[in-house]
Write an enzyme that holds these catalytic residues in place. Structure first.
Site, PDB file in Angstrom:
ATOM      1  N   CYS A   2      -1.314  -3.355  -1.686  1.00 19.38           N
ATOM      2  CA  CYS A   2      -2.551  -3.953  -1.181  1.00 19.38           C
ATOM      3  C   CYS A   2      -3.760  -3.136  -1.633  1.00 19.38           C
ATOM      4  O   CYS A   2      -3.698  -1.921  -1.776  1.00 19.38           O
ATOM      5  CB  CYS A   2      -2.563  -4.084   0.330  1.00 19.38           C
ATOM      6  N   ARG A  27      -2.343  -1.553  -8.102  1.00 21.76           N
ATOM      7  CA  ARG A  27      -1.644  -1.220  -6.865  1.00 21.76           C
ATOM      8  C   ARG A  27      -0.485  -2.169  -6.579  1.00 21.76           C
ATOM      9  O   ARG A  27       0.363  -1.885  -5.741  1.00 21.76           O
ATOM     10  CB  ARG A  27      -2.634  -1.261  -5.676  1.00 21.76           C
ATOM     11  N   TRP A  74       0.015  -7.405  -1.069  1.00 24.05           N
ATOM     12  CA  TRP A  74       1.416  -7.196  -1.466  1.00 24.05           C
ATOM     13  C   TRP A  74       2.257  -7.593  -0.261  1.00 24.05           C
ATOM     14  O   TRP A  74       2.194  -6.957   0.778  1.00 24.05           O
ATOM     15  CB  TRP A  74       1.640  -5.731  -1.843  1.00 24.05           C
ATOM     16  N   ASN A 100      -4.671  -3.376   5.128  1.00 23.46           N
ATOM     17  CA  ASN A 100      -3.614  -2.755   4.331  1.00 23.46           C
ATOM     18  C   ASN A 100      -2.718  -1.976   5.281  1.00 23.46           C
ATOM     19  O   ASN A 100      -3.206  -1.154   6.049  1.00 23.46           O
ATOM     20  CB  ASN A 100      -4.221  -1.809   3.278  1.00 23.46           C
ATOM     21  N   GLY A 101      -1.409  -2.253   5.251  1.00 25.95           N
ATOM     22  CA  GLY A 101      -0.480  -1.563   6.137  1.00 25.95           C
ATOM     23  C   GLY A 101       0.472  -2.541   6.795  1.00 25.95           C
ATOM     24  O   GLY A 101       0.642  -3.675   6.337  1.00 25.95           O
ATOM     25  N   GLU A 487      14.458  10.239 -15.216  1.00 27.92           N
ATOM     26  CA  GLU A 487      13.109   9.704 -15.367  1.00 27.92           C
ATOM     27  C   GLU A 487      13.047   8.655 -16.475  1.00 27.92           C
ATOM     28  O   GLU A 487      12.393   7.620 -16.326  1.00 27.92           O
ATOM     29  CB  GLU A 487      12.125  10.845 -15.649  1.00 27.92           C
ATOM     30  N   LYS A 491      11.989   4.687 -16.032  1.00 24.80           N
ATOM     31  CA  LYS A 491      10.944   4.027 -16.809  1.00 24.80           C
ATOM     32  C   LYS A 491      11.459   2.720 -17.421  1.00 24.80           C
ATOM     33  O   LYS A 491      10.764   1.703 -17.425  1.00 24.80           O
ATOM     34  CB  LYS A 491      10.416   4.955 -17.912  1.00 24.80           C
ATOM     35  N   GLU A 494      11.737   0.170 -14.575  1.00 25.17           N
ATOM     36  CA  GLU A 494      10.425  -0.261 -14.094  1.00 25.17           C
ATOM     37  C   GLU A 494       9.749  -1.231 -15.047  1.00 25.17           C
ATOM     38  O   GLU A 494       9.183  -2.238 -14.631  1.00 25.17           O
ATOM     39  CB  GLU A 494       9.499   0.952 -13.926  1.00 25.17           C
ATOM     40  N   HIS A 510      34.385  11.126 -15.341  1.00 24.03           N
ATOM     41  CA  HIS A 510      34.847  10.958 -13.966  1.00 24.03           C
ATOM     42  C   HIS A 510      34.519   9.565 -13.424  1.00 24.03           C
ATOM     43  O   HIS A 510      34.185   9.421 -12.252  1.00 24.03           O
ATOM     44  CB  HIS A 510      34.237  12.038 -13.070  1.00 24.03           C
ATOM     45  N   LYS A 607       1.444   0.755  -7.147  1.00 28.09           N
ATOM     46  CA  LYS A 607       1.109   2.126  -7.545  1.00 28.09           C
ATOM     47  C   LYS A 607       1.144   3.079  -6.354  1.00 28.09           C
ATOM     48  O   LYS A 607       1.757   4.131  -6.415  1.00 28.09           O
ATOM     49  CB  LYS A 607      -0.287   2.141  -8.189  1.00 28.09           C
TER      50      LYS A 607
END
Length: 612
Positions: A2, A27, A74, A100-101, A487, A491, A494, A510, A607
């Site tokens: 948001c 965001r 969002w 927002n929240g 990482e 990426k 995402e 294993h 974000k």
């Protein structure tokens, strides 16, 4: 998650609001809307989809109001839709809000309001707020400002997190805001003031900001801002000047913010280590008063973060343990706070968050403070919530990071943590000074070596063209290379939506090797000369089972054959992740563009994750 924008002044509000929403698109959101006071009425225009859709709403550009609020949503309660998008109004159309929240007790509040004659047009938790404000206002509230008193009475009913903007046609000369566990900043102008959830949204208008604290209210008029605590006692507040260049939040000729930010990494590291690391001198951190006695008293250090920041913490674990001989634990913030961690005054807790607003990380920090721990925040945003809560703060100076997928924030965090580890080692005298000087020299050369890695962009783009249709990928590495594998895999997930997993190379046999089949892509990282021979053997195991292989290395590879090899400059293996991660940032970027995906705003992601 948001985005919030607000404006009150002399110019037309709509262009300011929409421009701010565009700046907050990173965001993550599914709908957008604005509310302005026009001819003594509140006019709301909103729709699901992108901010650009607002331009197609009939009459929006004819609105001449100089006061308004805006929002990108969002979804948490209710599917993405026109009716669920913000702003929301009360039944009388006298109060409009954006939020927002998450309101955790909205079901009970909704039932209460329904029993008092209110009805609802959406499935959101937010819609209870304007109706609560109306309820308290009409029931009569005491205080010199009845608008503020009604907002406070409504907020007192809420459980959860919120950043809220309120306008009313009964009070057309002001905006009221309040926050708790969600970010909100106020921009100070000349005969105009701005509101936003993030600084970049209004950075082109002002560099002077008020950073709102938890449970703090503000009444914002055209030429004045008043601040109140949770009991509505008025107080003064200092202005913070943000020196970011507004153009840092623009693409500057790059097709996407992510590509621009990948290329900004050399400078982000230079800015972050500048004045902290000097060859032949001790490392220094302004305002960080950590003593030898305190470090010697520690039983352990806990590094707590989420996502990419957590991966930076894993790299730091190796560096700190190697240089300082202090045990380090790395936790996912959302797990840390619920596992009843064994921490006390002999634990230093380091919290990493690019935005400084990550809800899980912030909650974990508050938990550790309650247990007597010293807390150190690492953030990229001056005055963010995490920096105001922590005992100590050290900033990265990466500049605004707009793309949802983090790149320059990660490399800046790892660089900063490496210098911090050296600083601790110098205080403790726990590592040979000549070896520390060699490591400092290697860190100081990182920006130049990163530029060399960025010169490999074309080759990496060509590799991406050959593997972008894959459905599965596997990343392998040992030691710090394993953390880079994590990482790199993140990426790819995402940006490209390809299923990808990272494994420690030695774990391949294993169980994981059962997933290897003919033609699948396996990506290996080989930067540690002590571990490379063993990792090569592991990669050979997948080659023999028909896998395609892509290797990033700084080693001379002889008597082995891989499908794709990217050779990067050598450096100390402790800090090699800063170089070896960049090819995977570029790989994920070019896979995403090859698939025609939204690079800067991947689906379902945000974000700043400001909800738990």
């Amino acid at each position: 998650m948001c985005g919030i924008v607000g404006y009150i002044g002399s110019k037309k509000a709509v262009p300011v609001l929409i421009n701010g929403l565009h700046c907050l698109e990173y965001r993550g959101y599914d709908s957008a809307g604005i509310a302005v006071l026009e001819n003594k009425n509140i006019v709301v225009m909103k729709d699901k989809g992108r901010v650009a859709n607002l331009d197609n709403i009939s009459g929006i550009n004819d609105l001449s109001s100089s006061i308004g609020i805006a929002h990108t949503r969002w979804a948490t309660h209710g599917k993405p839709s026109q009716e669920n998008s913000h702003p929301h109004m009360d039944n009388s159309n006298q109060f409009a809000i954006v939020h927002n929240g998450i309101i955790e007790n909205y079901n009970e509040l909704r039932e209460f309001l329904s029993n008092n004659g209110y009805h609802f047009l959406s499935q959101t938790d937010t819609e209870v707020i304007p109706n609560l404000i109306h309820y308290h206002y009409t029931k009569g509230v005491s205080g010199k400002d009845t608008f503020l008193a009604a907002v406070k009475a409504a907020v007192d009913d809420l459980k959860g997190s919120y950043a809220i903007e309120v306008i009313s046609n009964l009070f057309p000369d002001r905006v009221i805001v309040v926050r708790k566990d969600s970010p909100l900043v106020l921009g100070k102008g000349k005969e105009e003031n701005y509101i936003a959830s993030d600084i970049p949204a209004i950075l082109s208008y002002t560099k002077d900001f008020y950073l709102l604290d938890d449970n703090e209210y503000a009444i914002i008029s055209k030429d004045h801002i008043q601040f109140f605590d949770s009991n509505l006692v008025e107080h003064s507040k200092e202005v913070t000047t943000i020196e970011w260049d507004a153009t840092a939040a623009e693409k500057n000729g790059y097709e996407h913010f992510m590509l621009k930010e990948i290329h900004e990494q050399p400078n982000a590291i230079r800015e972050t280590i500048n004045n902290r690391l000097q060859l032949g001198e001790k490392c220094t951190f302004e305002g960080l008063t950590i003593t030898k006695e305190y470090l010697q008293s520690l039983n352990k250090i806990c590094i707590v973060a989420c996502g990419t920041a957590m991966h930076a913490g894993l790299v730091a674990k190796n560096i700190i343990e190697k240089l300082c001989r202090i045990p380090v634990e790395v936790d996912i913030a959302s797990e840390f706070r619920y596992r009843d961690p064994i921490i006390d005054e002999k634990t230093l807790c380091i919290y990493i968050s690019q935005s400084g607003e990550t809800a899980d990380t912030l909650a974990a920090l508050k938990l550790s403070k309650s247990k007597g721990c010293k807390t150190l925040a690492i953030s990229n945003v001056i005055g963010s919530s995490i920096t105001r809560e922590a005992d100590f703060t050290v900033y990265t100076y990466a500049g605004p990071e707009i793309a949802v997928a983090s790149t320059k924030a990660y490399t800046a965090q790892v660089s900063l943590l490496a210098v911090l580890a050296i600083h601790f080692a110098e205080i403790l005298g726990s590592y040979a000074q000549d070896k520390l000087e060699e490591l400092k020299a290697d860190i100081s050369r990182l920006p130049t070596k990163l530029e060399t890695v960025l010169g490999l962009e074309k080759s990496i783009a060509e590799i991406a063209q050959k593997i972008y249709t894959e459905h599965d990928m596997y990343f392998l590495g040992r030691g710090t290379d394993y953390y880079v594998a994590m990482e790199g895999s993140l990426k790819v997930k995402e940006l490209s939506y390809i299923h990808s997993e990272a494994y420690a190379s030695g774990e391949l046999k294993h169980g994981t090797i059962a997933l290897i089949e003919n033609g699948i892509t396996v990506i290996g990282i080989l930067t540690n000369p002590d571990l490379a021979p063993k990792s090569i053997s592991n990669i050979q195991e997948v080659v023999s089972r028909g896998a395609k292989t892509f290797v990033v290395t700084n080693q001379e590879l002889t008597n082995v054959s891989f499908d794709f090899v990217i050779r990067i400059p050598e450096t100390n293996s402790l800090i090699s992740p800063i170089l070896s991660v960049v090819p995977f940032q570029l790989l994920a970027y070019y896979i995403s563009t090859a698939k025609g995906l939204d690079v800067d705003k991947p689906r379902n992601l945000a974000k700043s994750v400001t909800v738990e």
